[in-house]
Write an enzyme that holds these catalytic residues in place. Sequence first.
Site, mmCIF file in Angstrom:
data_model
loop_
_atom_site.group_PDB
_atom_site.id
_atom_site.type_symbol
_atom_site.label_atom_id
_atom_site.label_comp_id
_atom_site.label_asym_id
_atom_site.label_seq_id
_atom_site.Cartn_x
_atom_site.Cartn_y
_atom_site.Cartn_z
ATOM 1 N N ALA A 1 0.828 -1.219 0.000
ATOM 2 C CA ALA A 1 0.000 0.000 0.000
ATOM 3 C C ALA A 1 0.856 1.261 0.000
ATOM 4 C CB ALA A 1 -0.954 -0.017 1.184
ATOM 5 N N ALA A 2 1.551 1.515 1.118
ATOM 6 C CA ALA A 2 2.349 2.745 1.206
ATOM 7 C C ALA A 2 3.446 2.757 0.150
ATOM 8 C CB ALA A 2 2.953 2.878 2.601
ATOM 9 N N ARG B 1 5.192 10.712 -10.477
ATOM 10 C CA ARG B 1 4.401 11.772 -11.108
ATOM 11 C C ARG B 1 5.062 13.134 -10.888
ATOM 12 N NH1 ARG B 1 -0.191 8.697 -9.687
ATOM 13 N NH2 ARG B 1 -0.532 9.718 -7.684
ATOM 14 N N SER C 1 0.509 -4.741 -4.368
ATOM 15 C CA SER C 1 -0.486 -3.676 -4.534
ATOM 16 C C SER C 1 -1.917 -4.197 -4.463
ATOM 17 C CB SER C 1 -0.264 -2.965 -5.877
ATOM 18 O OG SER C 1 -0.952 -1.731 -5.873
ATOM 19 N N CYS D 1 -7.436 -5.003 3.018
ATOM 20 C CA CYS D 1 -8.675 -4.869 3.788
ATOM 21 C C CYS D 1 -9.837 -5.579 3.098
ATOM 22 C CB CYS D 1 -9.021 -3.400 3.978
ATOM 23 S SG CYS D 1 -7.682 -2.462 4.731
ATOM 24 N N ASP E 1 2.352 0.646 7.702
ATOM 25 C CA ASP E 1 2.142 -0.052 8.972
ATOM 26 C C ASP E 1 3.402 -0.190 9.834
ATOM 27 O OD1 ASP E 1 -0.305 -0.333 7.798
ATOM 28 O OD2 ASP E 1 -0.343 -2.526 7.817
ATOM 29 N N ASN F 1 -1.906 4.900 2.676
ATOM 30 C CA ASN F 1 -2.021 5.669 1.438
ATOM 31 C C ASN F 1 -1.656 7.135 1.630
ATOM 32 O OD1 ASN F 1 -3.189 4.493 -1.208
ATOM 33 N ND2 ASN F 1 -4.071 3.262 0.434
ATOM 34 N N TYR G 1 -28.989 18.970 6.308
ATOM 35 C CA TYR G 1 -30.265 18.450 6.789
ATOM 36 C C TYR G 1 -31.336 18.411 5.706
ATOM 37 C CZ TYR G 1 -34.943 18.557 8.772
ATOM 38 O OH TYR G 1 -36.261 18.289 9.017
#
Lengths: 574, 574
Positions: free
Chosen positions: B12-13, B23, B40, B44, B293, B315, B438
Amino acid sequence: MGKKIVIIGGVAAGPKSACRVKRLLPDAEVTIIDQDSLISYGGCGIPYYVSGDVSDEKELRNTSFHMTRDEAFFLKAKGVTARTNTRALDIDRKAKVVHIEDVHTGAKESIPYDNLVLATGTKPNMLPIPGADLDGVFTISDLHKAIAIKERIARGEVSQAVVIGGGAIGIEMAEAFSDLWGIKTTILEFMPQIMPRIVDWEFARMLETHLTESGVDVFTSEAASAIEGENGKVRRVVTPKRTLEADLVVMAVGVRARSELAQAAGLLVSPMGNIVVNERLQTSDPSIYAAGDCIEVKNMVSGKNSIAPMGSLANREGRIVGDNIAGIPTKYKGWIGSFTMKAFERCIAATGLSLESALAEGFDAAAVTTAQSDRAHFFPTEAIIPLRLVFDKRTRKALGVQGFGPMGDAVLARIDAAAAIIGQGGTIDDLSQLEMAYAPPFATALDALNATANAADNLAAGRLRYVSIRDFLAWMEDFASHPDWVALDLRHPNETGHFVERYGKEKWLSVPYIEIRDRYQELPKDKTMLIICDAGTRSSEIQIVLDYLGLSNNLVLGGGFNIIRRMGVAWWPN
Amino acid sequence: MGKKIVIIGGVAAGPKSACRVKRLLPDAEVTIIDQDSLISYGGCGIPYYVSGDVSDEKELRNTSFHMTRDEAFFLKAKGVTARTNTRALDIDRKAKVVHIEDVHTGAKESIPYDNLVLATGTKPNMLPIPGADLDGVFTISDLHKAIAIKERIARGEVSQAVVIGGGAIGIEMAEAFSDLWGIKTTILEFMPQIMPRIVDWEFARMLETHLTESGVDVFTSEAASAIEGENGKVRRVVTPKRTLEADLVVMAVGVRARSELAQAAGLLVSPMGNIVVNERLQTSDPSIYAAGDCIEVKNMVSGKNSIAPMGSLANREGRIVGDNIAGIPTKYKGWIGSFTMKAFERCIAATGLSLESALAEGFDAAAVTTAQSDRAHFFPTEAIIPLRLVFDKRTRKALGVQGFGPMGDAVLARIDAAAAIIGQGGTIDDLSQLEMAYAPPFATALDALNATANAADNLAAGRLRYVSIRDFLAWMEDFASHPDWVALDLRHPNETGHFVERYGKEKWLSVPYIEIRDRYQELPKDKTMLIICDAGTRSSEIQIVLDYLGLSNNLVLGGGFNIIRRMGVAWWPN
C-alpha cells in the site's frame, strides 16, 4: 415566579428556545404565541406528507416517541404555555408588553415580558404576474397549504402541475407530485440552471437530467409570465416559450423575513427586511432576542450577512437564545450553508459556497470536480459520487464542496465531513489529511473527499490543467468552435470505438491509458489534446507524463465521462 | 536520468509513494522491491474475497477501471519498475545501496538509491500455544493465506472455524466464514470485550449481541490455551472453559512492525520495534523514508506514538513521502484512529479515543451515550444510531466518538464529521455547532451528532447526572446491589406494563413522561429513581423537572432502553 419569557412564533426556533429556556430556568413563565392553530411542525417534511410517505399531517408534529406537539403537550411535558390562534399585534418595548389578539374572537390582551423572542419566520415570495391569485395557486408557507394541496390531489383534481421555481422546495414538491401520484409535473426556473447559487451548473445539470429521466419536465431560463384560469380556477401557466396545462401551481420562488413586528417596534432591520442580531442573537433591544428564518446571520465563508431559512439552523439558534436568556453566554458564530436533498433516486448536497458564488463574492476561487467510487470498487453497492471542491487559490482555504450520488448517505458523509472542515476555516490540506473512517464496504482507502482535495492541491500547484466542462460540451456540439482540439481518449477500445467511428481518427484519438508511454510519438504536437477517461484520474496522470515527454499541448477533462454522462448529452451513445 | 528511488514493500504505502514520486519527478528511476509475487492489493478486502463477495483475488489487485496492478501495469502505466519475488537482504547506508536476492534463484544483486523508502508493513502475532503450527492454523498476513483459506472452504474441508482474537480482522473473517459459507464460527477474545480499546464496552456488547444473533458464538475473557490436531491437521481449540471443534483456526491477535532491515541498518527503531520517523516521514537517516504499517506515528488525540496499521493511513503516508522526496515539503501531523467496520447487518465505527483509553491516557474524561434517529422519524428507512462522545471535562475537547447502527452510511457520516472536528482539536461546542446537512430523508433538524454534543455540554455543566449502564445492568440482575434504587419508567404504559408486573409497583414506577408534572407528588423522596425512557432524551428533561421540584434523588439512564436492548439482556421481554 421567575422570569416572564414570551416567544412569538411557534414552528421551529420558537419552541426550541422556549423548551431550552424552560429547562435551564424551571421557574420561568414561558409563553409561545402563534397565529396559527398548528405549531411545532417539521416544515421540511411537507413534501413527504404531500407525496404520501407520511400519511397524516400529525406525524410532522409528532415527537419521535409518537406524541403530538400541541398545546397540551407543551404545557404538560414542557411546562410551556402555547397560545395558538393568537396574533401578536405590536410590541411596547418601554412597557415590555406584547399586545395580542385572539384570531377568532378578536379579543385583545397584553402579555408582559422580561425577555421577548421573535421567531416570526418568513413569508413566501409571490411573483407579480397575472393570475397569481387564482384558486389552485399555492405557496408552501405552512401546514394548512400542504393539507389543502394533498386534499385536492387525493380527490383526483390534479393531473398536471407546474412548479414555479427550481430550488429545493420546488424540486421536492415536484417529486412528491410525480413519484407517487403520477401527476405530470413541470418545473420552471427563470435562471439558467436549477438550484442557482446553491450548486454549480454541472451539478445542477446532473440533477436536472435525473429529474427529466424520472418524468419531470424542467425548463430553465424560462419564467412564468402569466397564470390563466377558468371560473377562477387555475388552468394553465404561460411562459414566453410555451403554455403548460395545470390544475395546480406551486410558487416556490424564495422567501423573505417576516419582520413587520420588529420594524414597527423600532428594532434594527436590514435593508432586505431581516432582523439584525448580534452573536448572542439579541436584537438592537438587548431584552429582545430573535432566531430562525427571520434573522440575518453571517455566512462564515463569505463573511456576508443574509437570512438562512433552514430548519437545522433554526433549531441551533433557538437553543442559543435559550442559553443566553438563562444566563449561559453562548455565541452563534454563523452559518456556512450545508444542505442535502433527495430527488427521486439521487442525493444532492453541498456545503459552503459554489464556484459561481465564490467568484461573485470576490474570491480568487477555483474548483476541481472528481467522479470516484464511494466505496471499494469490488463491494456490491459501489457507486460513483461526483464531488466538487471550491477553494481559494491564494489562501488554499476550502470554500465549498458539492456532491451528487445515488440516494443514500454516501454523499452526506462527505458533505458533513467537509462542513466540519469548512466551518473551522480549514484548507484543502486539512481536507486532504482528514482521517475518514475506512473499510471496503464504506469507503476507499483514500476516500473520494481526500482524493478531491488532492486534485485541488495539484491544481493549485499548477500540476493540473483543465478544459472546462462548458467548453468541452460546446466543442462536442460544434468542433468548429476549437478546430485545433482533438480528443485523446484513454479508455478501453471497447468504449472508445463508437466515438472514433463517429468522429473519425483525426478528431478522436483512442490510445489506452496503459499504452501512452509506448505510443506517445503517434500523438500530435500541433493540436490541443483533450485527455478523456471515465473519472479524470487517469487523465491527470497522463497529463504529467505527456508534459514530461514534451507534449504539454493537452488539457484534462476533470471528472471525465462519469460527469458528462450524468449531465445528459444528446451525443451520448445509447 | 534523475534520482534513483528504491522502495522496499509493494502493498500500500510502497506503491503509493512510488507512483506519487514518479508523477512529481517524471525522470526519476523508481523501483519497488517485494519478496511476494503479488503486490499492490487491498488487504482490507481479504474478508470479502474469502466470503465470496469478491470472486477472484485479482479484483483486490485491480484498479477501479479493471486493470490488474502487476509488474507490467506498474511499468507501462506508472513508469515504475516493480521487482517481485525479490527480497531485500540489507541496506548499506554508506554506499547507498540495497542488497537484494531473487527469492527463487537465490541470485544476488545490489541496487543503488538516492532515496530509499521502507514500507515493510507488519507481521501478525502468533500466540505461543501448543499446536499453533498445525496445518489449518492461519494468520491473515497476505493474499496467499487468503487464497489458501478460500480453497479449503471451497473444497468443503471447513465446517467449523475458530477465530482467535475479537478485533476488526477477526470479526470480519468470522462474518466471511459464517454468512455465506455457513461455517459454524466461534470468536475467542481474551479481553473482557471484543474490539478492546477501540470502542467502549457498551458498544462492544451491542456488536457482540448482533454477532451472536447472526450465528457467531463469541466468548470473551477467554483465551485459547492450546490447539489440538490429528495427523498434523487442526481439529480443535482448547480454552480453560471448553473445547471447540475446528477444521480451521484464524489467529488474529494483532501485528507488529517488520523492522528488521531498519534495525540492521542502524536506523532508529522504538522499543516496540516500530520505525521512528519525523513529521516528513524521514527515518533517522534523512535519505531514507518510511511509511505505512511499519512506522510509529503520533496519535494526535493522546499525543502518544504507536503503529497505526490501517490501509487508509498507509495511502496518506505514501503520498507524503512522495511529496517530500520530490522536494514538496509536506508534514504528516499524525493520526486520530478513525475506523469503520461492517458486521453482518450492522456498522460499527469510531474516531479518536474510547472512554477507557482516554482515562488510561490520563484525561479527565467523561462520556455521553445517546440513541437517536439517523433521519426524520417519519421517513421510511429511519433507524436508531447509538452514538457516544468522549470528552475532556476540563478543556471540553472532544476526544472520541463511537457509533453503531444498521449497515449503511448513516453512522459513517457522523463519524467522518466528528473525525474532522477531532482532527482539528475541536471541542464539544464545535461539535454542537457543526452545521451538518439536513433534509428529512438524511438527518434530523438537530442531527444526532449535534444532539450528542449538546448532551455532553449538559453533562459537563452539571445539568445531567447518569447512572452507568454497568451499574444499571448489575442492579437489574440483583436488586439487592442497590436496595434503595427504583426505576422511574417514562414510557407509554403499553411498554412499561410487563416490567411493573414482573418487578412490582414498588420497584418499577410507571409514570408517563407527560404526566410527571401532574403526578410528581406520588414519587418517593427516600429512594434513588433511575429515570428510564427509550432514548434518554425524555429522561434528561424530566431529571431537570424533578430537580426543580425538589426530587433530585434521581439518575438518568443515558441512551435509555434503546441501548440496553441492543446490548442483549436476559430479562428483556420477548
